[in-house]
Design a protein around this motif. Structure first.
Motif, PDB file in Angstrom:
ATOM      1  N   ASP A 149       0.816  -1.219   0.000  1.00  0.00           N
ATOM      2  CA  ASP A 149       0.000   0.000   0.000  1.00  0.00           C
ATOM      3  C   ASP A 149       0.846   1.264   0.000  1.00  0.00           C
ATOM      4  N   VAL A 150       2.135   1.140   0.315  1.00  0.00           N
ATOM      5  CA  VAL A 150       3.025   2.296   0.370  1.00  0.00           C
ATOM      6  C   VAL A 150       3.638   2.506  -1.010  1.00  0.00           C
ATOM      7  N   ILE A 151       3.305   3.612  -1.633  1.00  0.00           N
ATOM      8  CA  ILE A 151       3.811   3.910  -2.978  1.00  0.00           C
ATOM      9  C   ILE A 151       5.246   4.409  -2.886  1.00  0.00           C
ATOM     10  N   GLY A 152       6.134   3.777  -3.653  1.00  0.00           N
ATOM     11  CA  GLY A 152       7.525   4.211  -3.659  1.00  0.00           C
ATOM     12  C   GLY A 152       8.205   3.958  -2.318  1.00  0.00           C
ATOM     13  N   GLN A 153       9.112   4.885  -1.961  1.00  0.00           N
ATOM     14  CA  GLN A 153       9.858   4.851  -0.698  1.00  0.00           C
ATOM     15  C   GLN A 153      10.590   3.520  -0.496  1.00  0.00           C
ATOM     16  N   ASN A 154      11.249   3.056  -1.565  1.00  0.00           N
ATOM     17  CA  ASN A 154      11.901   1.748  -1.479  1.00  0.00           C
ATOM     18  C   ASN A 154      13.083   1.736  -0.514  1.00  0.00           C
ATOM     19  N   GLU A 155      13.812   2.850  -0.411  1.00  0.00           N
ATOM     20  CA  GLU A 155      14.912   2.901   0.546  1.00  0.00           C
ATOM     21  C   GLU A 155      14.389   2.893   1.977  1.00  0.00           C
ATOM     22  N   ALA A 156      13.276   3.590   2.219  1.00  0.00           N
ATOM     23  CA  ALA A 156      12.676   3.588   3.551  1.00  0.00           C
ATOM     24  C   ALA A 156      12.181   2.193   3.916  1.00  0.00           C
ATOM     25  N   LYS A 157      11.615   1.476   2.942  1.00  0.00           N
ATOM     26  CA  LYS A 157      11.170   0.098   3.200  1.00  0.00           C
ATOM     27  C   LYS A 157      12.361  -0.809   3.493  1.00  0.00           C
ATOM     28  N   GLU A 158      13.468  -0.594   2.779  1.00  0.00           N
ATOM     29  CA  GLU A 158      14.667  -1.376   3.045  1.00  0.00           C
ATOM     30  C   GLU A 158      15.182  -1.099   4.453  1.00  0.00           C
ATOM     31  N   ALA A 159      15.147   0.174   4.863  1.00  0.00           N
ATOM     32  CA  ALA A 159      15.571   0.528   6.217  1.00  0.00           C
ATOM     33  C   ALA A 159      14.666  -0.145   7.255  1.00  0.00           C
ATOM     34  N   ALA A 160      13.354  -0.175   6.987  1.00  0.00           N
ATOM     35  CA  ALA A 160      12.404  -0.825   7.891  1.00  0.00           C
ATOM     36  C   ALA A 160      12.665  -2.327   7.964  1.00  0.00           C
ATOM     37  N   LEU A 161      13.011  -2.936   6.829  1.00  0.00           N
ATOM     38  CA  LEU A 161      13.313  -4.365   6.787  1.00  0.00           C
ATOM     39  C   LEU A 161      14.540  -4.678   7.631  1.00  0.00           C
ATOM     40  N   ILE A 162      15.600  -3.891   7.482  1.00  0.00           N
ATOM     41  CA  ILE A 162      16.823  -4.105   8.259  1.00  0.00           C
ATOM     42  C   ILE A 162      16.531  -3.928   9.751  1.00  0.00           C
ATOM     43  N   SER A 163      15.759  -2.904  10.074  1.00  0.00           N
ATOM     44  CA  SER A 163      15.395  -2.639  11.462  1.00  0.00           C
ATOM     45  C   SER A 163      14.635  -3.804  12.075  1.00  0.00           C
ATOM     46  N   ALA A 164      13.626  -4.318  11.362  1.00  0.00           N
ATOM     47  CA  ALA A 164      12.817  -5.425  11.868  1.00  0.00           C
ATOM     48  C   ALA A 164      13.642  -6.700  12.004  1.00  0.00           C
ATOM     49  N   ALA A 165      14.505  -6.967  11.025  1.00  0.00           N
ATOM     50  CA  ALA A 165      15.281  -8.210  11.033  1.00  0.00           C
ATOM     51  C   ALA A 165      16.270  -8.276  12.185  1.00  0.00           C
ATOM     52  N   GLY A 166      16.896  -7.146  12.524  1.00  0.00           N
ATOM     53  CA  GLY A 166      17.896  -7.138  13.598  1.00  0.00           C
ATOM     54  C   GLY A 166      17.435  -6.485  14.867  1.00  0.00           C
ATOM     55  N   PHE A 167      16.186  -5.987  14.888  1.00  0.00           N
ATOM     56  CA  PHE A 167      15.602  -5.289  16.041  1.00  0.00           C
ATOM     57  C   PHE A 167      16.383  -4.013  16.354  1.00  0.00           C
ATOM     58  N   HIS A 168      16.774  -3.300  15.282  1.00  0.00           N
ATOM     59  CA  HIS A 168      17.538  -2.065  15.432  1.00  0.00           C
ATOM     60  C   HIS A 168      16.595  -0.871  15.571  1.00  0.00           C
ATOM     61  N   ASN A 169      16.938   0.059  16.452  1.00  0.00           N
ATOM     62  CA  ASN A 169      16.169   1.292  16.594  1.00  0.00           C
ATOM     63  C   ASN A 169      16.252   2.100  15.300  1.00  0.00           C
ATOM     64  N   ILE A 170      15.144   2.790  14.959  1.00  0.00           N
ATOM     65  CA  ILE A 170      15.064   3.450  13.657  1.00  0.00           C
ATOM     66  C   ILE A 170      14.381   4.807  13.786  1.00  0.00           C
ATOM     67  N   LEU A 171      14.839   5.764  12.986  1.00  0.00           N
ATOM     68  CA  LEU A 171      14.249   7.107  12.947  1.00  0.00           C
ATOM     69  C   LEU A 171      14.045   7.526  11.503  1.00  0.00           C
ATOM     70  N   PHE A 172      12.813   7.923  11.159  1.00  0.00           N
ATOM     71  CA  PHE A 172      12.495   8.493   9.848  1.00  0.00           C
ATOM     72  C   PHE A 172      12.284   9.994  10.002  1.00  0.00           C
ATOM     73  N   GLU A 173      12.912  10.754   9.109  1.00  0.00           N
ATOM     74  CA  GLU A 173      12.712  12.203   9.069  1.00  0.00           C
ATOM     75  C   GLU A 173      12.188  12.570   7.688  1.00  0.00           C
ATOM     76  N   GLY A 174      11.131  13.373   7.642  1.00  0.00           N
ATOM     77  CA  GLY A 174      10.567  13.765   6.362  1.00  0.00           C
ATOM     78  C   GLY A 174       9.340  14.644   6.527  1.00  0.00           C
ATOM     79  N   SER A 175       8.945  15.275   5.448  1.00  0.00           N
ATOM     80  CA  SER A 175       7.777  16.159   5.467  1.00  0.00           C
ATOM     81  C   SER A 175       6.501  15.372   5.716  1.00  0.00           C
ATOM     82  N   PRO A 176       5.447  16.013   6.205  1.00  0.00           N
ATOM     83  CA  PRO A 176       4.171  15.321   6.433  1.00  0.00           C
ATOM     84  C   PRO A 176       3.650  14.685   5.139  1.00  0.00           C
ATOM     85  N   GLY A 177       3.173  13.448   5.233  1.00  0.00           N
ATOM     86  CA  GLY A 177       2.559  12.796   4.089  1.00  0.00           C
ATOM     87  C   GLY A 177       3.483  11.938   3.252  1.00  0.00           C
ATOM     88  N   VAL A 178       4.786  11.850   3.611  1.00  0.00           N
ATOM     89  CA  VAL A 178       5.700  11.047   2.787  1.00  0.00           C
ATOM     90  C   VAL A 178       5.621   9.555   3.132  1.00  0.00           C
TER      91      VAL A 178
END
Length: 439
Positions: A149-178
């Protein structure tokens, strides 16, 4: 024949109980209805030659003599792990999931007239599982919210995948709606499987919160509002030490949306639980330590108005306002967040489903042998190729990495390698880990 009217009266008159049991018990005020049954049995058997000392007895007693479950019975038994328990029949289904305990369940106080306990049968979890070194880890193949359901943002999805796989803390910064919150909300469906011990630990807190105990292998997801108080996040209370959001999130995700708007003392007090994986609540009458093995996820705007990174909208903030906004988050807190990604508007069509991501997480979890790279000991010896060593040394010089930053970088690189079914860290793994590092 037992005088049940006298028994019921005794249960609701503490002064009568104290007088009756003064020869056997020190004075201690009763708190919680789970003490009804042990008090009742003390009254019933105080002149009989029946020894219940080998049992832990818990249960609420109704006016009609029926034994009832309470929210505290399961967590108490899970914490104490006694060999034998006497509990209400209503509680047996939950307690039967705890290994190594003999359960004797009753539905009515009358059943104790002739004390002949019947052992309750153990029950097993019936979910998909994987076996790692002889130990089962359970999971659900359900994705109510999908990454498709998330259009684009493939690098952000990759970051989320790495975070979930290793249980790493994660921070997303971006404008509202991204899509910052949208991605983090979907991370809860791709988290690694759970052992029976983890499931029981999560259900212990669910029971304390008054939630239904289901024993589903679903990791917690807590997202408190930024107006939450320090006591709400970390626990507290004037009399007893009550549990807070960070402990309820144990073994799962604690999500802080609009990170800089959380109270300053909340943000500063996050540092120790994220580092030590525990929080201590001290009060006059109690001191309780809770485990806080969490994946801390956060999202923030690049500036107070949110438009600093937007190619379409103009930022209205001054440099001073932006500095003040970002300075609300201290460097020591940033240092405990292993993955950082700055998001901009992205309309690319390439996407990946939650099911595909979860399969990758399973692969990495098996490579980690059921543990998380985020929890590696500080003396862990990483296996790096020579080219990866060269990149690491350059990064240490160019970015003046602290020991913690270097360790976090290697942990993330190891997770990236595990996702590719490798233990040895290559140059490409380290470069990708550097890409997702806060600079």
């Amino acid at each position: 024949m037992v005088n049940y009217l006298l028994l019921k009266f005794a249960l609701f008159k503490e002064f009568f109980l104290i007088e009756l049991l003064s020869k056997y018990l020190e004075f201690l005020k009763k708190e919680g209805s789970h003490f009804d049954l042990p008090i009742a049995l003390s009254i019933l058997y105080h002149k009989k030659d029946i020894d219940l000392r080998e049992f832990l007895v818990l249960g609420e007693l109704g006016l009609d003599g029926k034994l009832k479950d309470t929210n505290t019975i399961f967590p108490i038994i899970l914490s104490l792990k006694p060999k034998k328990v006497i509990i209400p029949l209503e509680s047996a289904g939950k307690v039967s999931k705890i290994p190594g305990i003999e359960i004797y369940a009753f539905s009515h106080i009358k059943e104790f007239e002739e004390f002949a306990p019947k052992k309750s049968e153990k029950s097993e979890l019936n979910y998909d599982s994987i076996n790692i070194n002889g130990k089962k880890y359970y999971y659900l193949n359900e994705f109510k919210e999908d990454f498709k359901d998330v259009i684009g943002q493939n690098e952000a999805k990759e970051a989320a995948l790495i975070s979930a796989a290793g249980f790493h803390n994660i921070l997303f910064e971006g404008s509202p709606g991204v899509g910052k919150s949208m991605i983090i909300n979907r991370m809860k469906y791709i988290l690694p499987p759970m052992s029976l011990e983890e499931i029981l630990e999560v259900e212990k807190y669910n029971s304390l919160e008054g939630k239904e105990v289901t024993f589903k292998p679903v990791r917690p997801y807590r997202a408190p509002h930024y107006s939450s108080t320090k006591a709400a996040i970390f626990g507290g209370g004037s009399r007893g030490a009550k549990i807070g959001e960070i402990a309820f999130a144990n073994k799962g995700i604690l999500f802080f949306d609009e990170l800089p708007y959380f109270q300053k003392d909340v943000l500063e007090n996050l540092r120790l639980p994220l580092q030590d994986k525990k929080v201590l609540i001290s009060r006059v009458n109690s001191k309780i330590e809770y485990e806080t093995d969490i994946l801390f996820a956060a999202a923030m705007n690049p500036c107070p108005c949110g438009n600093l990174l937007s190619p379409l909208k103009e930022c209205r903030c001054t440099d001073l306002e932006i500095r003040r906004y970002k300075n609300r988050i201290s460097e020591p807190l940033y240092d405990r967040i292993e993955i950082y990604h700055q998001m901009i508007e992205d309309d690319s069509k390439d996407t990946i489903s939650s099911k595909e991501m979860f399969e990758k997480v399973l692969t990495a979890f098996e490579m980690q042998k059921g543990k998380f790279n985020a929890n590696l000991e500080e003396n862990y010896q990483f296996d790096l190729e020579n080219e990866a060593y060269d990149i690491l040394n350059k990064a240490k010089r160019n970015f003046a990495l602290s020991k913690r930053s270097e360790f976090n970088l290697l942990k993330v690189a190891k997770t990236i390698a595990n996702l590719d079914k490798r233990d040895k860290i290559k140059k490409v793994d380290l470069l990708k880990a550097l890409k997702y590092r806060k600079r």
